[in-house]
Scaffold this motif. Structure first.
Motif, PDB file in Angstrom:
ATOM      1  N   HIS A  36       5.963 -20.847 -88.086  1.00  0.00           N
ATOM      2  CA  HIS A  36       4.915 -22.052 -88.259  1.00  0.00           C
ATOM      3  C   HIS A  36       5.201 -22.578 -89.782  1.00  0.00           C
ATOM      4  O   HIS A  36       5.615 -21.811 -90.537  1.00  0.00           O
ATOM      5  CB  HIS A  36       3.931 -22.045 -87.980  1.00  0.00           C
ATOM      6  CG  HIS A  36       3.038 -20.741 -88.683  1.00  0.00           C
ATOM      7  ND1 HIS A  36       2.479 -19.515 -88.312  1.00  0.00           N
ATOM      8  CD2 HIS A  36       2.502 -20.898 -90.181  1.00  0.00           C
ATOM      9  CE1 HIS A  36       2.150 -19.012 -89.257  1.00  0.00           C
ATOM     10  NE2 HIS A  36       1.936 -19.840 -90.247  1.00  0.00           N
ATOM     11  N   ASP A  38       2.934 -24.302 -92.695  1.00  0.00           N
ATOM     12  CA  ASP A  38       1.626 -24.939 -93.034  1.00  0.00           C
ATOM     13  C   ASP A  38       1.763 -25.783 -94.228  1.00  0.00           C
ATOM     14  O   ASP A  38       2.169 -25.498 -95.320  1.00  0.00           O
ATOM     15  CB  ASP A  38       0.610 -23.691 -93.476  1.00  0.00           C
ATOM     16  CG  ASP A  38       0.506 -22.737 -92.634  1.00  0.00           C
ATOM     17  OD1 ASP A  38       0.541 -23.269 -91.368  1.00  0.00           O
ATOM     18  OD2 ASP A  38       0.252 -21.533 -92.731  1.00  0.00           O
ATOM     19  N   ARG A  56      -5.453 -27.976 -94.144  1.00  0.00           N
ATOM     20  CA  ARG A  56      -4.049 -27.537 -93.540  1.00  0.00           C
ATOM     21  C   ARG A  56      -3.840 -28.210 -92.404  1.00  0.00           C
ATOM     22  O   ARG A  56      -4.355 -28.410 -91.458  1.00  0.00           O
ATOM     23  CB  ARG A  56      -4.229 -26.029 -93.460  1.00  0.00           C
ATOM     24  CG  ARG A  56      -2.759 -25.173 -93.151  1.00  0.00           C
ATOM     25  CD  ARG A  56      -3.208 -23.818 -92.860  1.00  0.00           C
ATOM     26  NE  ARG A  56      -3.881 -23.807 -91.474  1.00  0.00           N
ATOM     27  CZ  ARG A  56      -4.351 -22.824 -90.990  1.00  0.00           C
ATOM     28  NH1 ARG A  56      -4.413 -21.549 -91.886  1.00  0.00           N
ATOM     29  NH2 ARG A  56      -5.013 -22.623 -89.969  1.00  0.00           N
ATOM     30  N   ARG A  58      -1.009 -27.145 -89.647  1.00  0.00           N
ATOM     31  CA  ARG A  58      -0.141 -26.144 -89.220  1.00  0.00           C
ATOM     32  C   ARG A  58       0.919 -26.634 -88.010  1.00  0.00           C
ATOM     33  O   ARG A  58       0.443 -27.096 -87.060  1.00  0.00           O
ATOM     34  CB  ARG A  58      -0.884 -24.702 -88.698  1.00  0.00           C
ATOM     35  CG  ARG A  58      -0.046 -23.763 -87.918  1.00  0.00           C
ATOM     36  CD  ARG A  58      -0.454 -22.532 -87.877  1.00  0.00           C
ATOM     37  NE  ARG A  58      -0.994 -21.581 -89.110  1.00  0.00           N
ATOM     38  CZ  ARG A  58      -1.564 -20.715 -89.643  1.00  0.00           C
ATOM     39  NH1 ARG A  58      -2.223 -19.955 -88.627  1.00  0.00           N
ATOM     40  NH2 ARG A  58      -1.828 -20.470 -90.922  1.00  0.00           N
ATOM     41  N   SER A  59       2.228 -26.398 -88.273  1.00  0.00           N
ATOM     42  CA  SER A  59       3.054 -27.175 -87.286  1.00  0.00           C
ATOM     43  C   SER A  59       3.869 -26.037 -86.647  1.00  0.00           C
ATOM     44  O   SER A  59       4.674 -25.114 -87.417  1.00  0.00           O
ATOM     45  CB  SER A  59       4.108 -28.164 -87.856  1.00  0.00           C
ATOM     46  OG  SER A  59       3.274 -28.958 -88.422  1.00  0.00           O
ATOM     47  N   HIS A  64       0.883 -29.339 -83.339  1.00  0.00           N
ATOM     48  CA  HIS A  64       0.253 -29.363 -84.916  1.00  0.00           C
ATOM     49  C   HIS A  64      -1.179 -29.336 -84.847  1.00  0.00           C
ATOM     50  O   HIS A  64      -1.873 -29.915 -83.960  1.00  0.00           O
ATOM     51  CB  HIS A  64       0.700 -30.721 -85.504  1.00  0.00           C
ATOM     52  CG  HIS A  64       2.130 -31.451 -85.364  1.00  0.00           C
ATOM     53  ND1 HIS A  64       2.843 -30.724 -85.958  1.00  0.00           N
ATOM     54  CD2 HIS A  64       2.539 -32.250 -84.537  1.00  0.00           C
ATOM     55  CE1 HIS A  64       4.165 -31.288 -85.872  1.00  0.00           C
ATOM     56  NE2 HIS A  64       3.808 -32.178 -84.820  1.00  0.00           N
ATOM     57  N   GLU A  91       2.635 -33.917 -88.499  1.00  0.00           N
ATOM     58  CA  GLU A  91       2.626 -32.952 -89.313  1.00  0.00           C
ATOM     59  C   GLU A  91       1.845 -33.493 -90.500  1.00  0.00           C
ATOM     60  O   GLU A  91       1.719 -32.847 -91.694  1.00  0.00           O
ATOM     61  CB  GLU A  91       3.958 -32.369 -89.665  1.00  0.00           C
ATOM     62  CG  GLU A  91       4.783 -33.554 -90.368  1.00  0.00           C
ATOM     63  CD  GLU A  91       6.134 -33.136 -90.518  1.00  0.00           C
ATOM     64  OE1 GLU A  91       6.851 -33.500 -91.691  1.00  0.00           O
ATOM     65  OE2 GLU A  91       6.884 -32.256 -89.790  1.00  0.00           O
ATOM     66  N   ASP A 148       1.466 -11.910 -91.315  1.00  0.00           N
ATOM     67  CA  ASP A 148       2.429 -13.120 -91.667  1.00  0.00           C
ATOM     68  C   ASP A 148       3.047 -12.728 -92.663  1.00  0.00           C
ATOM     69  O   ASP A 148       2.983 -11.866 -93.859  1.00  0.00           O
ATOM     70  CB  ASP A 148       0.959 -13.979 -92.400  1.00  0.00           C
ATOM     71  CG  ASP A 148       0.445 -14.793 -91.444  1.00  0.00           C
ATOM     72  OD1 ASP A 148       0.782 -14.728 -90.099  1.00  0.00           O
ATOM     73  OD2 ASP A 148      -0.519 -15.071 -91.836  1.00  0.00           O
TER      74      ASP A 148
END
Length: 506
Positions: A36, A38, A56, A58-59, A64, A91, A148
């Motif tokens: 993803h 951000d 934020r 997030r895509s 999205h 986005e 992450d």
């Protein structure tokens, strides 16, 4: 409200985490990978961030999600924050949704941002691969585990991200500390108190770690003594951890403020020591850290306050430069020890244990029919402050005030009383109490001069082995320090006898 513990991991540990027995034994789903991006947005003047929030988007492919998060706190890696999220079409932020989130949930923030427009370009971007799976703990708590691995980017500046998030979906957040502790026993992890948003904005502003003083303690009058103790200990722990980055970067004032946070924490525990005892391993690790910070701080004071004020003739300056160089080497050696300590597994163990003890209210009694920690803090606070003041009077009467070590013990008692008053300042508006606090602060500084001179003489003795050729100058410095302490002693005794013996109001 989002509630999670963040753990920073090294490159080697990222590969081990998926196979960790600690996590696998509780897993109820298979790890799922997702890449993803951000994008973090704000006004041109970063007004949103200045109020403690981040926006934020997030895509992940064509999916999205817009998230507004912030507020709350981060203590021993446990992050509690407001989190408002919803799916959007692109986005870039949905301005109407953003406005509704502010109006519905954060009206004060909406008022501050009234008329401010979001910038078209993101402040920074996070490209990451997330591996996530669910855990079910024996007590029924469900935890989302997310690893992450990615990179924060602002222009040409970048920062690597490798962190494990353990987020409670339902259940008691205190259990996260035990889970993190068990994981820490099997691989190198470090508590991460800084969010990705904080790191990204630091990239954007080129902000460096700096010293952080204690935030005011807010205790509600209807709180119990136990609840108030939890608030106070969290406040102290936050101050300590807020200065970790500065300590690791070698900032002298950050080291001082971390030490202040630890001293406040020890003072808070001492304030209720007849009711609450720390577990022995935890108490031992606190003493270890206090020793490391104290030794380094002594050398910093010697360099910052003692040497610059010496009355030396011009011809003695070269010798002083050699003494100062040796002192700086000693100071840096001790700062390196502190950096090593703060970066060590023992420090992480301490922070997880202390955070878990606070979050789990480890001071609660289960055997007392009438738990004194259940009394209202509005009733208990005056007694605690008055008891601290009584200890000051006892030492002022019982010690030989012609001895520096005895005056130092009075100073320590006065400092604990001052901290106690600061812990409960929200409950007292008495002018006499305010004057008492100011008196204690002034007395602490005055007695501190005597103690600094006493400690500095021990450091001068250590320097004799480092620069034996400057024995004459070192002897002169010892004489100056002894004279300063001698001159200050009568004045300090008069203050102690004339004022600190008085009964104090809260």
């Amino acid at each position: 409200m989002e509630c999670e513990i963040k753990l920073a991991v090294d490159a080697a540990s990222t590969a081990q985490l998926r196979k960790s027995p600690v996590l696998r034994e509780h897993a109820v789903s298979k790890p799922q990978d997702q890449e993803h991006v951000d994008r973090y947005f704000d006004t041109a003047g970063f007004d949103l961030w200045k109020h403690g929030y981040a926006l934020r988007v997030r895509s992940a492919g064509e999916h999205h999600v817009q998230t507004l998060k912030g507020g709350g706190s981060a203590v021993a890696g446990l992050h509690r924050r407001t989190e408002l999220e919803a799916e959007i079409a692109t986005e870039t932020p949905d301005a109407d949704l953003f406005g509704k989130q502010l109006r519905d949930a954060l009206p004060d923030l909406a008022h501050h941002l009234d008329g401010q427009q979001l910038a078209a370009e993101p402040v920074f971007v996070n490209h990451a691969k997330r591996t996530s799976w669910m855990l079910a703990l024996p007590d029924g708590t469900h935890v989302e585990c997310a690893l992450d691995v990615g990179e924060l980017r602002h222009g040409e500046r970048t920062a690597q991200v490798r962190e494990l998030e353990l987020e409670v979906k339902d259940g008691d957040p205190a259990c996260l500390y035990e889970l993190a502790r068990r994981l820490h026993e099997t691989m190198p992890v470090r508590i991460e108190n800084v969010s990705k948003a904080e790191r990204g904005y630091a990239l954007a502003t080129e902000d460096k770690a700096h010293a952080v003083k204690a935030a005011p303690v807010t205790v509600k009058r209807k709180a119990t003594l136990g609840d108030a103790l939890g608030v106070i200990l969290q406040n102290c722990l936050q101050q300590m951890q807020a200065n970790e980055g500065g300590v690791l970067a070698g900032d002298v004032e950050s080291l001082h403020q971390m030490r202040v946070g630890l001293r406040r924490l020890r003072a808070a525990q001492a304030m209720v020591r007849t009711l609450v005892q720390l577990p022995e391993p935890l108490a031992a690790d606190i003493e270890w850290l206090a020793g490391e910070l104290g030794d380094a701080r002594n050398w910093d004071v010697f360099l910052e306050s003692v040497l610059p004020g010496l009355p030396l003739a011009e011809e003695h300056k070269p010798a002083l430069a050699r003494v100062e160089a040796a002192a700086r080497e000693e100071a840096e050696r001790h700062r390196a020890r502190v950096r090593s300590a703060v970066g060590s597994p023992r420090y992480t163990t301490l922070m997880l244990a202390l955070g878990g003890w606070i979050a789990g209210k480890g001071w609660q009694h289960t055997t007392l029919p009438a738990d004194p920690l259940e009394q209202r803090i509005a009733k208990a606070a005056p007694k605690l402050v008055q008891h601290a003041a009584a200890r000051v009077r006892k030492r002022a009467r019982g010690y030989d005030l012609k001895r520096p070590d005895c005056l130092h013990k009075v100073r320590i008692a006065a400092k604990k009383e001052r901290y106690a008053r600061e812990f409960f300042v929200a409950l007292s508006h008495d002018r006499t109490a305010t004057r008492r606090h100011d008196l204690l602060a002034g007395m602490q500084d005055e007695l501190g001069e005597i103690n600094d001179a006493f400690v500095a003489r021990t450091l001068v003795a250590e320097l004799r082995d480092r620069v034996p050729q400057e024995a004459g100058l070192l002897g002169f410095i010892e004489g100056v320090l002894a004279e300063r302490a001698l001159d200050a002693m009568p004045r300090a005794r008069r203050h102690v006898k004339g004022r600190l013996r008085d009964r104090a109001r809260f």
